[in-house]
Design a protein around this motif. Structure first.
Motif, PDB file in Angstrom:
ATOM      1  N   VAL A   1     -46.791   2.819  53.660  1.00  0.00           N
ATOM      2  CA  VAL A   1     -46.136   1.517  53.496  1.00  0.00           C
ATOM      3  C   VAL A   1     -46.289   0.633  54.734  1.00  0.00           C
ATOM      4  O   VAL A   1     -45.965  -0.552  54.699  1.00  0.00           O
ATOM      5  CB  VAL A   1     -44.633   1.688  53.173  1.00  0.00           C
ATOM      6  N   LYS A   2     -46.808   1.188  55.820  1.00  0.00           N
ATOM      7  CA  LYS A   2     -46.879   0.427  57.068  1.00  0.00           C
ATOM      8  C   LYS A   2     -48.143  -0.407  57.212  1.00  0.00           C
ATOM      9  O   LYS A   2     -48.259  -1.194  58.142  1.00  0.00           O
ATOM     10  CB  LYS A   2     -46.741   1.378  58.260  1.00  0.00           C
ATOM     11  N   ILE A   3     -49.115  -0.223  56.321  1.00  0.00           N
ATOM     12  CA  ILE A   3     -50.359  -0.986  56.396  1.00  0.00           C
ATOM     13  C   ILE A   3     -50.566  -1.759  55.107  1.00  0.00           C
ATOM     14  O   ILE A   3     -50.557  -1.178  54.013  1.00  0.00           O
ATOM     15  CB  ILE A   3     -51.567  -0.060  56.650  1.00  0.00           C
ATOM     16  N   GLU A   4     -50.733  -3.067  55.221  1.00  0.00           N
ATOM     17  CA  GLU A   4     -51.010  -3.899  54.049  1.00  0.00           C
ATOM     18  C   GLU A   4     -52.369  -3.514  53.476  1.00  0.00           C
ATOM     19  O   GLU A   4     -53.359  -3.407  54.200  1.00  0.00           O
ATOM     20  CB  GLU A   4     -51.011  -5.374  54.436  1.00  0.00           C
ATOM     21  N   ASP A   5     -52.425  -3.304  52.179  1.00  0.00           N
ATOM     22  CA  ASP A   5     -53.652  -2.795  51.565  1.00  0.00           C
ATOM     23  C   ASP A   5     -53.686  -3.213  50.100  1.00  0.00           C
ATOM     24  O   ASP A   5     -52.649  -3.320  49.447  1.00  0.00           O
ATOM     25  CB  ASP A   5     -53.683  -1.264  51.677  1.00  0.00           C
ATOM     26  N   SER A   6     -54.884  -3.416  49.579  1.00  0.00           N
ATOM     27  CA  SER A   6     -55.019  -3.684  48.148  1.00  0.00           C
ATOM     28  C   SER A   6     -54.858  -2.414  47.331  1.00  0.00           C
ATOM     29  O   SER A   6     -54.549  -2.462  46.140  1.00  0.00           O
ATOM     30  CB  SER A   6     -56.380  -4.325  47.855  1.00  0.00           C
ATOM     31  N   SER A   7     -55.066  -1.258  47.958  1.00  0.00           N
ATOM     32  CA  SER A   7     -54.850   0.025  47.292  1.00  0.00           C
ATOM     33  C   SER A   7     -53.360   0.343  47.245  1.00  0.00           C
ATOM     34  O   SER A   7     -52.641   0.130  48.227  1.00  0.00           O
ATOM     35  CB  SER A   7     -55.577   1.137  48.049  1.00  0.00           C
ATOM     36  N   ASN A   8     -52.897   0.857  46.114  1.00  0.00           N
ATOM     37  CA  ASN A   8     -51.522   1.334  46.000  1.00  0.00           C
ATOM     38  C   ASN A   8     -51.498   2.779  46.508  1.00  0.00           C
ATOM     39  O   ASN A   8     -51.567   3.730  45.740  1.00  0.00           O
ATOM     40  CB  ASN A   8     -51.033   1.230  44.557  1.00  0.00           C
ATOM     41  N   ASN A   9     -51.415   2.914  47.819  1.00  0.00           N
ATOM     42  CA  ASN A   9     -51.578   4.214  48.448  1.00  0.00           C
ATOM     43  C   ASN A   9     -50.412   5.149  48.160  1.00  0.00           C
ATOM     44  O   ASN A   9     -49.279   4.718  47.996  1.00  0.00           O
ATOM     45  CB  ASN A   9     -51.725   4.031  49.963  1.00  0.00           C
TER      46      ASN A   9
ATOM     47  N   LEU B   1     -53.000  12.963  41.442  1.00  0.00           N
ATOM     48  CA  LEU B   1     -53.915  12.194  42.286  1.00  0.00           C
ATOM     49  C   LEU B   1     -53.145  11.502  43.396  1.00  0.00           C
ATOM     50  O   LEU B   1     -52.214  10.730  43.136  1.00  0.00           O
ATOM     51  CB  LEU B   1     -54.653  11.143  41.448  1.00  0.00           C
ATOM     52  N   TYR B   2     -53.572  11.773  44.633  1.00  0.00           N
ATOM     53  CA  TYR B   2     -53.020  11.093  45.799  1.00  0.00           C
ATOM     54  C   TYR B   2     -54.139  10.297  46.441  1.00  0.00           C
ATOM     55  O   TYR B   2     -55.233  10.824  46.681  1.00  0.00           O
ATOM     56  CB  TYR B   2     -52.464  12.111  46.806  1.00  0.00           C
ATOM     57  N   ALA B   3     -53.884   9.005  46.724  1.00  0.00           N
ATOM     58  CA  ALA B   3     -54.905   8.133  47.300  1.00  0.00           C
ATOM     59  C   ALA B   3     -54.457   7.586  48.643  1.00  0.00           C
ATOM     60  O   ALA B   3     -53.277   7.268  48.838  1.00  0.00           O
ATOM     61  CB  ALA B   3     -55.210   6.978  46.348  1.00  0.00           C
ATOM     62  N   SER B   4     -55.406   7.487  49.561  1.00  0.00           N
ATOM     63  CA  SER B   4     -55.127   6.861  50.863  1.00  0.00           C
ATOM     64  C   SER B   4     -56.360   6.107  51.313  1.00  0.00           C
ATOM     65  O   SER B   4     -57.397   6.701  51.590  1.00  0.00           O
ATOM     66  CB  SER B   4     -54.742   7.911  51.903  1.00  0.00           C
ATOM     67  N   HIS B   5     -56.231   4.792  51.405  1.00  0.00           N
ATOM     68  CA  HIS B   5     -57.356   3.934  51.749  1.00  0.00           C
ATOM     69  C   HIS B   5     -57.269   3.539  53.238  1.00  0.00           C
ATOM     70  O   HIS B   5     -57.670   4.304  54.114  1.00  0.00           O
ATOM     71  CB  HIS B   5     -57.360   2.707  50.827  1.00  0.00           C
ATOM     72  N   LEU B   6     -56.756   2.372  53.560  1.00  0.00           N
ATOM     73  CA  LEU B   6     -56.714   1.935  54.954  1.00  0.00           C
ATOM     74  C   LEU B   6     -55.880   2.848  55.863  1.00  0.00           C
ATOM     75  O   LEU B   6     -56.260   3.059  57.029  1.00  0.00           O
ATOM     76  CB  LEU B   6     -56.193   0.494  55.046  1.00  0.00           C
TER      77      LEU B   6
END
Length: 252
Positions: free
Chosen positions: A18-26, A94-99
């Motif tokens: 939640v600490k990094i703005e991202d287009s992915s719903n991490n 499924l767990y996703a982590s982008h930025l």
């Protein structure tokens, strides 16, 4: 075996999505029935990856590029339905982590790639949405750009695209994995001799040529295998679960 909620809490605490703005719903994007016995990691949440993970009897998968981006899952039709259905049918979470994974100081794509390339004195570099997600450092000594490109090829397992518009000898290196051609401007401003990134594009060519800086494009996929593998290993150590990277050898 461990509970899904414990694995998710561990990863959320590690990555702080939640600490990094991202287009992915991490974070957790698809649940399973609540238990985790085997973990598989992959770069992309594709049907090919899901099938390979199911064959290995995984019930928890970690991806850098997940399924949920903005409101991309507004409708579960077509390919969206097929991908989500594959997970539900095989009881895979499924767990996703982008930025957050790109930027992580221990397990991130950029720190691990920088270390694999032999860079020293690593520090943050490369802004995206106001957050520095890349790393920069120096080689122990200057070397020809072609020699360094050969090192990149060895680390990534494939030949990169080299745009040698800057100094023929390099020492200061910036690293931002994936599609980060725009980081060439940061690299030039910060006095880098070369930027290592992933996805080759016309914009990257134009920037490198106009800024008179070297760029090495190693492949979007190839530069982003490091983080998910490290995450799978972290889960394995924490919960004593079998875990592995599924490398589909994508050359993009």
């Amino acid at each position: 075996m461990t509970q899904l909620k414990h694995v998710v809490a561990f990863l959320d605490g590690l990555l702080k999505p939640v600490k990094i703005e991202d287009s992915s719903n991490n974070g957790l994007q698809v649940e399973n029935s609540g238990q985790v016995t085997r973990v598989c990691a992959g770069v992309d949440a594709s049907l090919e990856f899901f099938e390979a993970a199911h064959k290995r009897k995984a019930d928890f998968v970690i991806c850098h590029h997940g399924l949920s981006w903005g409101d991309s899952l507004k409708r579960l039709t077509g390919l969206n339905y097929r991908r989500v259905a594959a997970l539900i049918k095989n009881d895979m979470a499924l767990y996703a982590s982008h930025l957050p994974l790109d930027a992580h100081p221990r397990l991130g794509n950029n720190i691990l790639l920088s270390r694999a390339l032999g860079l020293r004195g690593l520090h943050r570099f490369g802004f995206y949405h106001g957050v520095e997600i890349g790393y920069a450092g120096e080689l122990p000594q200057t070397m020809p750009i072609k020699e360094f490109a050969a090192r990149v090829a060895t680390v990534l397992g494939q030949s990169p695209t080299v745009m040698d518009f800057g100094s023929p000898r390099i020492r200061r290196v910036g690293v931002v994995s994936g599609g980060a051609a725009l980081s060439l401007e940061d690299a030039q401003t910060c006095g880098m001799d070369v930027l290592v990134t992933g996805e080759v594009c016309l914009q990257g060519y134009t920037l490198a040529r106009d800024l008179k800086i070297n760029a090495i494009f190693g492949g979007h996929y190839a530069t982003e295998r490091f983080g998910v593998k490290a995450l799978a290993n972290a889960v394995s150590r924490r919960f004593q679960l079998p875990a592995e990277l599924i490398d589909l050898k994508v050359r993009q």
